[in-house]
Scaffold this motif. Structure first.
Motif, PDB file in Angstrom:
ATOM      1  N   MET A   1       0.873  -0.809   0.146  1.00 49.28           N
ATOM      2  CA  MET A   1       0.104   0.006  -0.327  1.00 49.28           C
ATOM      3  C   MET A   1       1.110   1.279   0.096  1.00 49.28           C
ATOM      4  SD  MET A   1      -3.201   0.964   2.393  1.00 49.28           S
ATOM      5  CE  MET A   1      -4.312  -0.283   1.127  1.00 49.28           C
ATOM      6  N   ALA A   2       0.669   2.263  -0.946  1.00 52.22           N
ATOM      7  CA  ALA A   2       1.548   3.360  -0.778  1.00 52.22           C
ATOM      8  C   ALA A   2       1.085   4.773   0.131  1.00 52.22           C
ATOM      9  CB  ALA A   2       1.111   3.701  -2.459  1.00 52.22           C
ATOM     10  N   GLN A   3       1.594   5.311   0.269  1.00 55.13           N
ATOM     11  CA  GLN A   3       1.083   6.595   1.365  1.00 55.13           C
ATOM     12  C   GLN A   3       1.851   8.196   0.908  1.00 55.13           C
ATOM     13  OE1 GLN A   3       1.794   7.097   5.403  1.00 55.13           O
ATOM     14  NE2 GLN A   3       1.507   4.524   5.790  1.00 55.13           N
ATOM     15  N   GLY A   4       0.751   9.235   0.033  1.00 53.39           N
ATOM     16  CA  GLY A   4       1.174  10.428  -0.198  1.00 53.39           C
ATOM     17  C   GLY A   4       0.425  11.515   0.249  1.00 53.39           C
ATOM     18  N   THR A   5       0.415  12.186   0.392  1.00 52.62           N
ATOM     19  CA  THR A   5      -0.037  13.835   0.223  1.00 52.62           C
ATOM     20  C   THR A   5      -0.839  14.378  -0.837  1.00 52.62           C
ATOM     21  OG1 THR A   5       2.430  14.215   1.848  1.00 52.62           O
ATOM     22  CG2 THR A   5       0.529  16.139   2.111  1.00 52.62           C
ATOM     23  N   ILE A   6      -2.079  14.598   0.043  1.00 51.12           N
ATOM     24  CA  ILE A   6      -3.115  15.690  -1.292  1.00 51.12           C
ATOM     25  C   ILE A   6      -1.953  17.138  -1.315  1.00 51.12           C
ATOM     26  CG2 ILE A   6      -4.935  16.896  -1.112  1.00 51.12           C
ATOM     27  CD1 ILE A   6      -5.275  13.590  -0.859  1.00 51.12           C
ATOM     28  N   GLN A   7      -2.602  17.003  -2.520  1.00 52.63           N
ATOM     29  CA  GLN A   7      -1.364  17.883  -3.512  1.00 52.63           C
ATOM     30  C   GLN A   7      -2.341  19.645  -4.278  1.00 52.63           C
ATOM     31  OE1 GLN A   7       1.107  16.966  -6.849  1.00 52.63           O
ATOM     32  NE2 GLN A   7       1.818  19.426  -6.355  1.00 52.63           N
ATOM     33  N   GLU A   8      -3.692  18.642  -4.323  1.00 49.78           N
ATOM     34  CA  GLU A   8      -4.659  19.029  -4.854  1.00 49.78           C
ATOM     35  C   GLU A   8      -5.992  18.326  -5.175  1.00 49.78           C
ATOM     36  OE1 GLU A   8      -5.440  20.301  -9.648  1.00 49.78           O
ATOM     37  OE2 GLU A   8      -3.735  20.345  -8.990  1.00 49.78           O
ATOM     38  N   PHE A   9      -7.017  19.272  -4.952  1.00 48.41           N
ATOM     39  CA  PHE A   9      -8.662  18.108  -4.474  1.00 48.41           C
ATOM     40  C   PHE A   9      -9.658  19.120  -4.929  1.00 48.41           C
ATOM     41  CE2 PHE A   9     -12.374  16.040  -3.110  1.00 48.41           C
ATOM     42  CZ  PHE A   9     -11.871  14.649  -3.718  1.00 48.41           C
ATOM     43  N   ASP A  10     -10.600  18.853  -5.882  1.00 47.63           N
ATOM     44  CA  ASP A  10     -11.723  20.369  -5.416  1.00 47.63           C
ATOM     45  C   ASP A  10     -13.085  19.294  -5.633  1.00 47.63           C
ATOM     46  OD1 ASP A  10     -14.083  20.933  -7.283  1.00 47.63           O
ATOM     47  OD2 ASP A  10     -12.798  21.483  -8.821  1.00 47.63           O
ATOM     48  N   PRO A  11     -13.508  19.632  -4.509  1.00 51.19           N
ATOM     49  CA  PRO A  11     -14.126  18.750  -3.971  1.00 51.19           C
ATOM     50  C   PRO A  11     -15.565  18.582  -5.129  1.00 51.19           C
ATOM     51  CG  PRO A  11     -14.579  20.459  -2.742  1.00 51.19           C
ATOM     52  CD  PRO A  11     -13.048  20.728  -3.484  1.00 51.19           C
ATOM     53  N   GLU A  12     -15.910  19.648  -5.485  1.00 49.29           N
ATOM     54  CA  GLU A  12     -17.386  19.447  -7.079  1.00 49.29           C
ATOM     55  C   GLU A  12     -17.064  17.848  -7.825  1.00 49.29           C
ATOM     56  OE1 GLU A  12     -18.360  23.354  -8.083  1.00 49.29           O
ATOM     57  OE2 GLU A  12     -17.985  23.988  -6.421  1.00 49.29           O
ATOM     58  N   THR A  13     -15.523  18.844  -9.118  1.00 49.46           N
ATOM     59  CA  THR A  13     -15.456  17.508  -9.758  1.00 49.46           C
ATOM     60  C   THR A  13     -15.237  16.016  -9.130  1.00 49.46           C
ATOM     61  OG1 THR A  13     -13.608  18.111 -10.085  1.00 49.46           O
ATOM     62  CG2 THR A  13     -14.757  19.085 -11.426  1.00 49.46           C
ATOM     63  N   ARG A  14     -14.198  15.930  -7.565  1.00 53.00           N
ATOM     64  CA  ARG A  14     -13.744  14.684  -7.454  1.00 53.00           C
ATOM     65  C   ARG A  14     -12.889  14.626  -7.260  1.00 53.00           C
ATOM     66  NH1 ARG A  14     -17.631  12.515  -2.502  1.00 53.00           N
ATOM     67  NH2 ARG A  14     -16.472  10.443  -3.113  1.00 53.00           N
ATOM     68  N   GLU A  15     -12.458  15.425  -8.255  1.00 52.76           N
ATOM     69  CA  GLU A  15     -10.616  14.974  -9.212  1.00 52.76           C
ATOM     70  C   GLU A  15      -9.182  15.759  -7.979  1.00 52.76           C
ATOM     71  OE1 GLU A  15     -11.422  16.098 -13.382  1.00 52.76           O
ATOM     72  OE2 GLU A  15     -12.591  13.876 -13.465  1.00 52.76           O
ATOM     73  N   GLY A  16      -8.240  15.444  -7.965  1.00 54.96           N
ATOM     74  CA  GLY A  16      -6.808  16.417  -8.046  1.00 54.96           C
ATOM     75  C   GLY A  16      -5.541  15.086  -8.215  1.00 54.96           C
ATOM     76  N   GLN A  17      -5.391  15.496  -7.362  1.00 54.91           N
ATOM     77  CA  GLN A  17      -3.771  14.944  -7.531  1.00 54.91           C
ATOM     78  C   GLN A  17      -3.104  14.592  -6.049  1.00 54.91           C
ATOM     79  OE1 GLN A  17      -0.280  16.127  -9.902  1.00 54.91           O
ATOM     80  NE2 GLN A  17      -2.147  16.925 -11.454  1.00 54.91           N
ATOM     81  N   LEU A  18      -2.369  13.465  -5.659  1.00 56.57           N
ATOM     82  CA  LEU A  18      -1.107  13.787  -4.781  1.00 56.57           C
ATOM     83  C   LEU A  18       0.124  13.061  -5.091  1.00 56.57           C
ATOM     84  CD1 LEU A  18      -1.397  10.571  -4.392  1.00 56.57           C
ATOM     85  CD2 LEU A  18      -3.281  10.068  -3.334  1.00 56.57           C
ATOM     86  N   LEU A  19       0.630  13.870  -4.037  1.00 53.18           N
ATOM     87  CA  LEU A  19       2.160  13.350  -3.890  1.00 53.18           C
ATOM     88  C   LEU A  19       2.837  12.197  -3.665  1.00 53.18           C
ATOM     89  CD1 LEU A  19       4.760  15.527  -5.708  1.00 53.18           C
ATOM     90  CD2 LEU A  19       4.570  15.999  -3.386  1.00 53.18           C
ATOM     91  N   ARG A  42      -8.484  17.156   1.866  1.00 53.37           N
ATOM     92  CA  ARG A  42      -7.600  18.660   2.803  1.00 53.37           C
ATOM     93  C   ARG A  42      -6.219  18.746   2.014  1.00 53.37           C
ATOM     94  NH1 ARG A  42      -9.795  17.357   7.449  1.00 53.37           N
ATOM     95  NH2 ARG A  42      -7.657  17.575   7.989  1.00 53.37           N
ATOM     96  N   LEU A  43      -5.849  19.812   1.338  1.00 50.69           N
ATOM     97  CA  LEU A  43      -4.270  20.090   1.148  1.00 50.69           C
ATOM     98  C   LEU A  43      -3.998  19.697   1.891  1.00 50.69           C
ATOM     99  CD1 LEU A  43      -5.299  21.479  -1.846  1.00 50.69           C
ATOM    100  CD2 LEU A  43      -3.303  22.802  -0.786  1.00 50.69           C
ATOM    101  N   GLY A  44      -2.495  18.601   1.891  1.00 50.43           N
ATOM    102  CA  GLY A  44      -1.454  18.451   3.096  1.00 50.43           C
ATOM    103  C   GLY A  44      -2.213  17.116   3.874  1.00 50.43           C
ATOM    104  N   GLN A  45      -3.027  16.737   3.729  1.00 51.79           N
ATOM    105  CA  GLN A  45      -3.343  16.024   4.138  1.00 51.79           C
ATOM    106  C   GLN A  45      -3.145  14.262   3.677  1.00 51.79           C
ATOM    107  OE1 GLN A  45      -7.780  14.906   3.444  1.00 51.79           O
ATOM    108  NE2 GLN A  45      -8.252  14.727   6.390  1.00 51.79           N
ATOM    109  N   ARG A  46      -2.706  13.400   4.990  1.00 49.51           N
ATOM    110  CA  ARG A  46      -2.007  12.029   4.193  1.00 49.51           C
ATOM    111  C   ARG A  46      -2.686  10.968   4.068  1.00 49.51           C
ATOM    112  NH1 ARG A  46       3.229  11.721   2.706  1.00 49.51           N
ATOM    113  NH2 ARG A  46       3.482   9.233   4.334  1.00 49.51           N
ATOM    114  N   VAL A  47      -2.566   9.616   2.802  1.00 50.39           N
ATOM    115  CA  VAL A  47      -3.139   8.982   2.507  1.00 50.39           C
ATOM    116  C   VAL A  47      -2.512   8.441   2.438  1.00 50.39           C
ATOM    117  CG1 VAL A  47      -5.421  10.601   1.983  1.00 50.39           C
ATOM    118  CG2 VAL A  47      -3.533  10.032   0.275  1.00 50.39           C
ATOM    119  N   LYS A  48      -3.853   6.840   2.444  1.00 46.46           N
ATOM    120  CA  LYS A  48      -2.553   5.356   2.361  1.00 46.46           C
ATOM    121  C   LYS A  48      -3.770   4.669   0.838  1.00 46.46           C
ATOM    122  CE  LYS A  48      -4.481   3.242   5.967  1.00 46.46           C
ATOM    123  NZ  LYS A  48      -3.044   2.065   6.784  1.00 46.46           N
ATOM    124  N   PHE A  49      -3.231   3.955   0.304  1.00 46.53           N
ATOM    125  CA  PHE A  49      -3.895   3.769  -1.491  1.00 46.53           C
ATOM    126  C   PHE A  49      -3.612   2.390  -1.987  1.00 46.53           C
ATOM    127  CE2 PHE A  49      -0.896   7.387  -1.862  1.00 46.53           C
ATOM    128  CZ  PHE A  49      -0.540   7.016  -3.643  1.00 46.53           C
TER     129      PHE A  49
END
Length: 68
Positions: A1-19, A42-49
């Motif tokens: 399982m990988a981990q990263g940080t939310i870099q960009e997220f648009d809640p209306e389109t539910r699209e973005g990028q993570l680093l 949210r920007l800067g939030q840590r996620v695993k995926f």
């Protein structure tokens, strides 16, 4: 399982990028969070995926929040 940080997220389109920790970017979209407990990001939030390859591009599936 990988981990990263939310870099960009648009809640209306539910699209973005993570680093990723290696500084590479991964695209996220509505399918990344379908079936997970995540409702907003949210920007800067840590996620695993799960990291997947689709059409020669990397994407995220089964996004989960990292808690400390």
């Amino acid at each position: 399982m990988a981990q990263g940080t939310i870099q960009e997220f648009d809640p209306e389109t539910r699209e973005g990028q993570l680093l990723l920790d290696d500084r590479s970017e991964v695209r996220i979209d509505a399918t990344s969070i379908e079936g997970s407990e995540v409702r907003s990001l949210r920007l800067g939030q840590r996620v695993k995926f799960d990291l997947v390859e689709e059409g020669g591009r990397r994407g995220a599936r089964s996004l989960r929040l990292v808690t400390f």
